[in-house]
Design an enzyme around this catalytic site. Structure first.
Site, PDB file in Angstrom:
ATOM      1  N   SER A 102       0.862  -1.187   0.000  1.00 41.59           N
ATOM      2  CA  SER A 102       0.000   0.000   0.000  1.00 41.59           C
ATOM      3  C   SER A 102       0.893   1.228   0.000  1.00 41.59           C
ATOM      4  O   SER A 102       2.067   1.145   0.392  1.00 41.59           O
ATOM      5  CB  SER A 102      -0.849  -0.007   1.278  1.00 41.59           C
ATOM      6  OG  SER A 102      -1.449   1.263   1.506  1.00 41.59           O
ATOM      7  N   TYR A 128      -1.556  -0.791  10.649  1.00 44.06           N
ATOM      8  CA  TYR A 128      -1.859  -1.142   9.256  1.00 44.06           C
ATOM      9  C   TYR A 128      -0.668  -0.781   8.355  1.00 44.06           C
ATOM     10  O   TYR A 128      -0.175  -1.598   7.577  1.00 44.06           O
ATOM     11  CB  TYR A 128      -3.136  -0.445   8.768  1.00 44.06           C
ATOM     12  CG  TYR A 128      -3.395  -0.732   7.301  1.00 44.06           C
ATOM     13  CD1 TYR A 128      -3.777  -1.997   6.876  1.00 44.06           C
ATOM     14  CD2 TYR A 128      -3.204   0.265   6.323  1.00 44.06           C
ATOM     15  CE1 TYR A 128      -3.968  -2.272   5.527  1.00 44.06           C
ATOM     16  CE2 TYR A 128      -3.402   0.005   4.980  1.00 44.06           C
ATOM     17  CZ  TYR A 128      -3.785  -1.276   4.582  1.00 44.06           C
ATOM     18  OH  TYR A 128      -3.968  -1.555   3.253  1.00 44.06           O
TER      19      TYR A 128
HETATM   20  P1  NDP Z   1     -11.613  -5.816   0.254  1.00 42.74           P
HETATM   21  O1  NDP Z   1     -12.052  -5.660   1.675  1.00 42.74           O
HETATM   22  O2  NDP Z   1     -12.575  -5.453  -0.826  1.00 42.74           O
HETATM   23  O3  NDP Z   1     -11.107  -7.319   0.014  1.00 42.74           O
HETATM   24  C1  NDP Z   1     -10.265  -7.929   0.937  1.00 42.74           C
HETATM   25  C2  NDP Z   1     -10.158  -9.415   0.649  1.00 42.74           C
HETATM   26  O4  NDP Z   1      -9.289 -10.010   1.646  1.00 42.74           O
HETATM   27  C3  NDP Z   1     -11.498 -10.124   0.743  1.00 42.74           C
HETATM   28  O5  NDP Z   1     -11.618 -11.024  -0.342  1.00 42.74           O
HETATM   29  C4  NDP Z   1     -11.413 -10.905   2.046  1.00 42.74           C
HETATM   30  O6  NDP Z   1     -12.103 -12.131   1.921  1.00 42.74           O
HETATM   31  C5  NDP Z   1      -9.901 -11.184   2.139  1.00 42.74           C
HETATM   32  N1  NDP Z   1      -9.469 -11.488   3.503  1.00 42.74           N
HETATM   33  C6  NDP Z   1      -9.453 -10.667   4.585  1.00 42.74           C
HETATM   34  N2  NDP Z   1      -9.044 -11.346   5.670  1.00 42.74           N
HETATM   35  C7  NDP Z   1      -8.775 -12.625   5.254  1.00 42.74           C
HETATM   36  C8  NDP Z   1      -8.307 -13.796   5.901  1.00 42.74           C
HETATM   37  N3  NDP Z   1      -8.021 -13.820   7.224  1.00 42.74           N
HETATM   38  N4  NDP Z   1      -8.145 -14.918   5.176  1.00 42.74           N
HETATM   39  C9  NDP Z   1      -8.433 -14.927   3.865  1.00 42.74           C
HETATM   40  N5  NDP Z   1      -8.883 -13.862   3.184  1.00 42.74           N
HETATM   41  C10 NDP Z   1      -9.045 -12.713   3.883  1.00 42.74           C
HETATM   42  O7  NDP Z   1     -10.265  -4.946   0.137  1.00 42.74           O
HETATM   43  P2  NDP Z   1      -9.334  -4.591  -1.128  1.00 42.74           P
HETATM   44  O8  NDP Z   1      -9.660  -5.425  -2.285  1.00 42.74           O
HETATM   45  O9  NDP Z   1      -9.337  -3.126  -1.270  1.00 42.74           O
HETATM   46  O10 NDP Z   1      -7.922  -4.985  -0.519  1.00 42.74           O
HETATM   47  C11 NDP Z   1      -7.114  -6.031  -1.022  1.00 42.74           C
HETATM   48  C12 NDP Z   1      -5.695  -5.798  -0.538  1.00 42.74           C
HETATM   49  O11 NDP Z   1      -5.220  -4.558  -1.029  1.00 42.74           O
HETATM   50  C13 NDP Z   1      -5.537  -5.743   0.971  1.00 42.74           C
HETATM   51  O12 NDP Z   1      -4.341  -6.388   1.325  1.00 42.74           O
HETATM   52  C14 NDP Z   1      -5.459  -4.248   1.274  1.00 42.74           C
HETATM   53  O13 NDP Z   1      -4.754  -3.973   2.450  1.00 42.74           O
HETATM   54  C15 NDP Z   1      -4.730  -3.762   0.045  1.00 42.74           C
HETATM   55  N6  NDP Z   1      -4.909  -2.354  -0.297  1.00 42.74           N
HETATM   56  C16 NDP Z   1      -6.155  -1.806  -0.420  1.00 42.74           C
HETATM   57  C17 NDP Z   1      -6.283  -0.458  -0.754  1.00 42.74           C
HETATM   58  C18 NDP Z   1      -7.608   0.222  -0.822  1.00 42.74           C
HETATM   59  O14 NDP Z   1      -7.650   1.481  -0.668  1.00 42.74           O
HETATM   60  N7  NDP Z   1      -8.709  -0.452  -1.090  1.00 42.74           N
HETATM   61  C19 NDP Z   1      -5.119   0.360  -1.068  1.00 42.74           C
HETATM   62  C20 NDP Z   1      -3.871  -0.328  -0.871  1.00 42.74           C
HETATM   63  C21 NDP Z   1      -3.786  -1.631  -0.547  1.00 42.74           C
HETATM   64  P3  NDP Z   1     -13.001 -12.826   3.052  1.00 42.74           P
HETATM   65  O15 NDP Z   1     -13.584 -11.744   3.902  1.00 42.74           O
HETATM   66  O16 NDP Z   1     -14.028 -13.595   2.267  1.00 42.74           O
HETATM   67  O17 NDP Z   1     -12.031 -13.712   3.753  1.00 42.74           O
HETATM   68  C1  8X3 Z   2      -5.054   1.433   1.749  1.00 44.06           C
HETATM   69  C2  8X3 Z   2      -4.743   2.854   1.445  1.00 44.06           C
HETATM   70  O1  8X3 Z   2      -4.274   5.141   2.486  1.00 44.06           O
HETATM   71  O2  8X3 Z   2      -6.101   3.823   3.416  1.00 44.06           O
HETATM   72  O3  8X3 Z   2      -3.900   0.709   1.958  1.00 44.06           O
HETATM   73  O4  8X3 Z   2      -3.837   3.193   3.856  1.00 44.06           O
HETATM   74  S1  8X3 Z   2      -4.743   3.781   2.876  1.00 44.06           S
END
Ligand code: NDP
Ligand code: 8X3
Length: 252
Positions: free
Chosen positions: A138, A151
């Site tokens: 991120s 985080y």
């Molecule tokens: P979402 O919440 O839309 O998706 C997150 C996914 O992670 C879900 O499919 C969830 O599935 C899965 N997950 C969470 N905990 C577990 C677990 N213990 N075991 C298995 N699966 C798990 O978030 P995003 O798609 O936005 O995020 C995806 C990744 O990108 C994350 O690592 C996030 O930190 C990162 N990210 C996101 C940003 C944003 O602004 N959206 C920016 C930068 C990075 P389920 O609940 O079914 O297990």
């Molecule tokens: C997700 C982006 O700026 O909320 O990783 O940390 S931020």
């Protein structure tokens, strides 16, 4: 034979978008996440385009991760690439007021879970002698912000782990990329704010954030580049996002 990609957190957001992007290009998919119903829906949607294997899996469960990889059926047993996407942020309180259970869950998922999946899948990728490990870090890995405490630190782990993996994988043909998105609308903020959809919507109000499809397209690009090209790190922000000056606390 089509390549297989292993995606964690495929039930929402970036992971689901990656599943759709790679399916459209004819890749076979191993899709994982905790919500079995979502996995079944996605498999039904994508199986006309490609072979799909789903495993309801919590990445925090080390034995279950290894068992899932060991039990991959024949058409999926040869893994070309891995997207370590499962992860979450919980809360936005200052460190001195945070809930330790939330800290534990972020560390167990974003750090330990990602490490478990990597360790389980890597030997299979090395056998293939090519492919890409894509780790979702991120902008928070590098840029601090109030309430980002644990985080952001978990994502700094993801970034440095990615770089260290590159050293260990030298000569194997396996590439590693740290993907570092900024503001992106998915279920991320709904999860961060404990299901408060109205508070989550405010995060994106008046902006044009990145979409899960934007991230999936970037990942597809990274994974399908010629074999001799390794993108170490890709930081991606929406055009509406940039940096602010340092905050200075002033008395009085
Ligand atoms: P979402 O919440 O839309 O998706 C997150 C996914 O992670 C879900 O499919 C969830 O599935 C899965 N997950 C969470 N905990 C577990 C677990 N213990 N075991 C298995 N699966 C798990 O978030 P995003 O798609 O936005 O995020 C995806 C990744 O990108 C994350 O690592 C996030 O930190 C990162 N990210 C996101 C940003 C944003 O602004 N959206 C920016 C930068 C990075 P389920 O609940 O079914 O297990
Ligand atoms: C997700 C982006 O700026 O909320 O990783 O940390 S931020």
């Amino acid at each position: 034979m089509a390549n297989t990609i292993f995606i964690t957190g495929a039930t929402a957001g970036f992971g689901a978008a990656c599943a759709r992007r790679f399916a459209a290009a004819g890749w076979n998919l191993v899709l994982t996440g905790r919500r079995a119903d979502r996995l079944a829906e996605l498999a039904a949607e994508l199986s006309p385009q490609c072979k799909v294997h789903t495993v309801a899996l919590d990445v925090r469960d080390r034995d279950a991760v290894q068992a899932a990889v060991d039990a991959l059926p024949a058409p999926f047993a040869t893994i070309h690439s891995l997207i370590n996407n499962a992860g979450l942020a919980l809360g936005l309180q200052p460190a001195q007021a945070c809930d330790l259970d939330q800290w534990d869950q972020m560390i167990d998922t974003n750090v330990k879970g990602l490490a478990y999946v990597t360790r389980a899948v890597l030997p299979k990728m090395i056998e293939v002698g090519e492919g890409t490990v894509v780790n979702l870090a991120s902008v928070a890995a590098k840029w601090p912000y109030p309430g980002g405490n644990v985080y952001g630190a978990t994502k700094a782990f993801v970034r440095q782990f990615s770089y260290n993996l590159r050293c260990d994988l030298s000569g194997t043909g396996v590439r590693v990329t740290s993907i570092e998105p900024g503001l992106a609308e998915s279920e991320f903020s709904i999860v961060r704010f404990g299901g408060d959809a109205a508070r989550a919507a405010k995060v994106y109000e008046g902006t044009e954030p990145l979409t899960p499809d934007d991230i999936a397209e970037s990942i597809f690009w990274v994974v399908t580049l010629p074999k001799h090209v390794n993108i170490n790190c890709l930081e991606i922000m929406p055009t509406c996002q940039s940096w602010s000056p340092f905050h200075i606390h002033r008395e009085g």
